[in-house]
Design a protein around this motif. Structure first.
Motif, short mmCIF file in Angstrom:
data_model
loop_
_atom_site.label_atom_id
_atom_site.label_comp_id
_atom_site.label_asym_id
_atom_site.label_seq_id
_atom_site.Cartn_x
_atom_site.Cartn_y
_atom_site.Cartn_z
N LEU A 112 -31.05 -8.67 93.66
CA LEU A 112 -30.28 -8.66 92.64
C LEU A 112 -29.16 -9.75 92.28
O LEU A 112 -29.31 -9.98 91.58
CB LEU A 112 -28.95 -7.51 92.39
CG LEU A 112 -30.31 -5.36 93.06
CD1 LEU A 112 -28.99 -4.05 93.60
CD2 LEU A 112 -30.79 -4.82 91.43
N LEU A 113 -28.72 -9.93 93.16
CA LEU A 113 -27.88 -11.18 92.54
C LEU A 113 -28.16 -11.80 92.64
O LEU A 113 -28.41 -13.10 91.63
CB LEU A 113 -27.08 -11.63 94.22
CG LEU A 113 -25.57 -12.78 93.77
CD1 LEU A 113 -25.27 -12.58 92.41
CD2 LEU A 113 -25.52 -12.78 95.15
N GLY A 114 -29.60 -12.42 93.17
CA GLY A 114 -30.65 -13.72 93.14
C GLY A 114 -30.88 -13.82 91.54
O GLY A 114 -31.23 -14.29 90.55
N LEU A 115 -31.49 -12.23 91.82
CA LEU A 115 -32.02 -12.32 89.51
C LEU A 115 -31.07 -13.02 88.85
O LEU A 115 -31.37 -13.20 87.91
CB LEU A 115 -33.04 -10.60 89.74
CG LEU A 115 -34.15 -10.39 90.84
CD1 LEU A 115 -34.53 -8.80 90.53
CD2 LEU A 115 -35.20 -11.32 90.70
N ALA A 116 -29.73 -12.14 89.15
CA ALA A 116 -29.08 -12.60 87.89
C ALA A 116 -29.29 -13.66 87.94
O ALA A 116 -28.85 -14.63 87.07
CB ALA A 116 -27.28 -11.60 88.42
N LEU A 117 -28.56 -14.27 89.05
CA LEU A 117 -28.71 -15.97 88.64
C LEU A 117 -29.71 -16.52 88.13
O LEU A 117 -29.26 -17.39 87.82
CB LEU A 117 -28.85 -16.95 89.93
CG LEU A 117 -26.50 -16.25 90.94
CD1 LEU A 117 -27.40 -16.86 92.53
CD2 LEU A 117 -26.06 -16.87 90.40
N GLU A 118 -31.26 -16.27 88.16
CA GLU A 118 -32.22 -16.78 87.84
C GLU A 118 -31.65 -16.22 86.10
O GLU A 118 -32.41 -17.65 85.34
CB GLU A 118 -33.41 -16.01 88.66
CG GLU A 118 -34.01 -16.12 89.61
CD GLU A 118 -34.62 -15.69 90.63
OE1 GLU A 118 -35.46 -15.33 89.58
OE2 GLU A 118 -34.74 -15.62 91.80
N GLN A 119 -31.49 -15.17 86.06
CA GLN A 119 -31.80 -15.08 84.23
C GLN A 119 -30.47 -15.84 83.39
O GLN A 119 -31.19 -16.41 82.28
CB GLN A 119 -31.13 -13.64 84.36
CG GLN A 119 -32.21 -12.54 85.07
CD GLN A 119 -33.53 -12.37 84.01
OE1 GLN A 119 -34.66 -13.08 84.02
NE2 GLN A 119 -33.17 -11.89 82.40
N VAL A 120 -29.58 -16.36 84.02
CA VAL A 120 -28.38 -17.31 83.56
C VAL A 120 -29.26 -18.01 83.66
O VAL A 120 -28.52 -19.50 83.12
CB VAL A 120 -27.40 -16.87 84.12
CG1 VAL A 120 -26.65 -17.57 85.56
CG2 VAL A 120 -26.15 -17.43 83.44
N ASP A 121 -29.96 -19.22 84.76
CA ASP A 121 -30.22 -20.16 84.84
C ASP A 121 -31.60 -19.78 83.69
O ASP A 121 -30.99 -21.19 82.80
CB ASP A 121 -31.09 -20.33 85.77
CG ASP A 121 -30.51 -20.94 87.10
OD1 ASP A 121 -29.18 -21.54 86.90
OD2 ASP A 121 -30.97 -20.56 88.50
N GLY A 122 -31.99 -19.10 82.97
CA GLY A 122 -32.61 -19.02 82.05
C GLY A 122 -34.47 -20.30 82.44
O GLY A 122 -34.35 -20.04 84.09
N PRO A 123 -35.44 -20.27 81.76
CA PRO A 123 -36.52 -20.97 82.39
C PRO A 123 -36.58 -21.75 82.63
O PRO A 123 -37.51 -22.42 83.18
CB PRO A 123 -37.33 -20.69 80.33
CG PRO A 123 -36.58 -19.89 79.55
CD PRO A 123 -35.36 -19.77 80.50
N SER A 124 -35.31 -22.82 82.31
CA SER A 124 -35.46 -24.11 82.52
C SER A 124 -34.30 -24.53 84.59
O SER A 124 -34.67 -25.47 84.34
CB SER A 124 -35.02 -25.17 81.72
OG SER A 124 -33.92 -24.77 81.16
N GLY A 125 -34.67 -23.02 84.70
CA GLY A 125 -33.71 -23.00 86.00
C GLY A 125 -34.26 -23.90 86.94
O GLY A 125 -35.65 -24.24 87.31
#
Length: 358
Positions: A138-151
């Motif tokens: 859950l936390l990892g997915l949130a970090l990926e979302q805030v990173d955006g596609p270029s993360g």
């Protein structure tokens, strides 16, 4: 005054037991607490306590779960990058911990006996480990979302290390107040966003069984799920939307990532948590999920909340709607939903990947 229904009376009795148990656990700790005294505090019989909870540990876990779900949402500024969001998450977490300057009041911290109980019983260890893994997803997915596609790609490893750090800080804050500065803990967690984890290989994710997973079976029956709550958002779950519903026992929770990674963009993925021992383990699940989600929500903008719903299915009603009428902690099944119908289903290892790929 209107007469209470049977369900209302049962709920009121349960709340009285929980309130009495909370006081007893605070004053005596889990080990020294007595069911007889809890019953006396609640002005109920010992039998009335056991009719609501199968044992003292089940009651203890229910108290901790209720405490976690009712705790105030921490006030932090949401992050807009992986680094600042992880820092905000850490601030929300350490803000709940006791400080060295707090005056002791003679009570025992409610959660002090949770880890010893997990360590003492093998039946608790695997579910707890899987729930921690779900927290990291859950936390990892949130970090990926805030990173955006270029993360930076998958962020679950960073989430695992952050949760390890924060849980350790929580244990030491209770056992050795003042040992570490909370601001240093926050800074350490922020730095995890920039670390190269995985021995220089990055955050790899390639379960070896996926190439051998059988295809999901076609289906065509109506999908009529009961109303349920998404524990991630504390809002009604969007079970009717197109996507994947994964029914997972508490020994198979990590499999939900297979659905998340394989599902088409925009699909709603839901993890439906079930157990063969809901009397104890359902409360453990509620506690562990609530702990992380009540820090994710204020630390991330809503647009970056995990693209995953979590439903606690203590009665098995959602699982039954998905065709799983008998569940256990080893259950792993998934259905693909489209246009209000179940269009594909799979059971066993790899079911989440198969249904999401259908």
């Amino acid at each position: 005054m209107a007469r209470l229904t049977r369900a209302q009376a049962q709920e009121r009795t349960r709340e009285r037991v929980l309130a009495a148990a909370r006081t007893e656990f605070l004053e005596r700790g889990f080990r020294d607490a007595k069911i007889d005294i809890i019953a006396e505090r609640a002005e109920l019989t010992r039998g009335a306590v056991y009719s609501n909870f199968p044992g003292k540990r089940a009651l203890y876990l229910a108290v901790l779960a209720a405490e976690a779900e009712r705790a105030p949402i921490p006030q932090v500024v949401p992050g807009t990058t992986a680094r600042t969001a992880l820092g905000a998450f850490a601030r929300a977490w350490v803000g709940r911990l006791p400080l060295a300057t707090d005056d002791p009041d003679g009570t025992t911290p409610l959660g002090a006996d949770l880890v010893p109980e997990v360590l003492a019983d093998e039946r608790m260890r695997t579910p707890f480990a899987q729930l921690m893994a779900l927290d990291a997803i859950l936390l990892g997915l949130a970090l990926e979302q805030v990173d955006g596609p270029s993360g930076a790609g998958r962020r679950v490893r960073a989430a695992e290390v952050a949760l390890t750090t924060l849980h350790g800080a929580g244990q030491l804050a209770a056992a050795a107040p003042g040992f570490a500065d909370p601001f240093d803990v926050v800074t350490a967690c922020e730095g995890l966003a920039d670390l190269e984890l995985g021995s220089g290989r990055g955050d790899e994710w390639a379960p070896p069984h996926l190439p051998y997973v059988p295809h999901a079976r076609p289906a065509g029956r109506a999908w009529e799920p009961p109303a349920a709550v998404d524990a991630v958002r504390e809002a009604p779950a969007r079970l009717a939307d197109d996507g994947v519903v994964a029914v997972l026992g508490l020994h198979r929770l990590v499999a939900v990532e297979e659905a998340v990674r394989a599902a088409p963009p925009g699909s709603v993925v839901t993890a439906v948590l079930v157990s063969g021992e809901p009397g104890e383990l359902a409360s453990l699940a509620r506690l562990v999920v609530a702990d992380v989600c009540r820090c994710i929500r204020p630390a991330f903008p809503e647009s970056a909340w995990p693209r995953l719903q979590v439903v606690h299915d203590e009665t098995g009603a959602v699982a039954a709607a998905a065709g799983e009428r008998v569940v256990s902690d080893a259950t792993e099944a998934a259905v693909r939903i489209a246009g209000g119908r179940i269009v594909a289903q799979a059971e066993g290892r790899g079911a989440c990947h198969a249904a999401a790929s259908a």
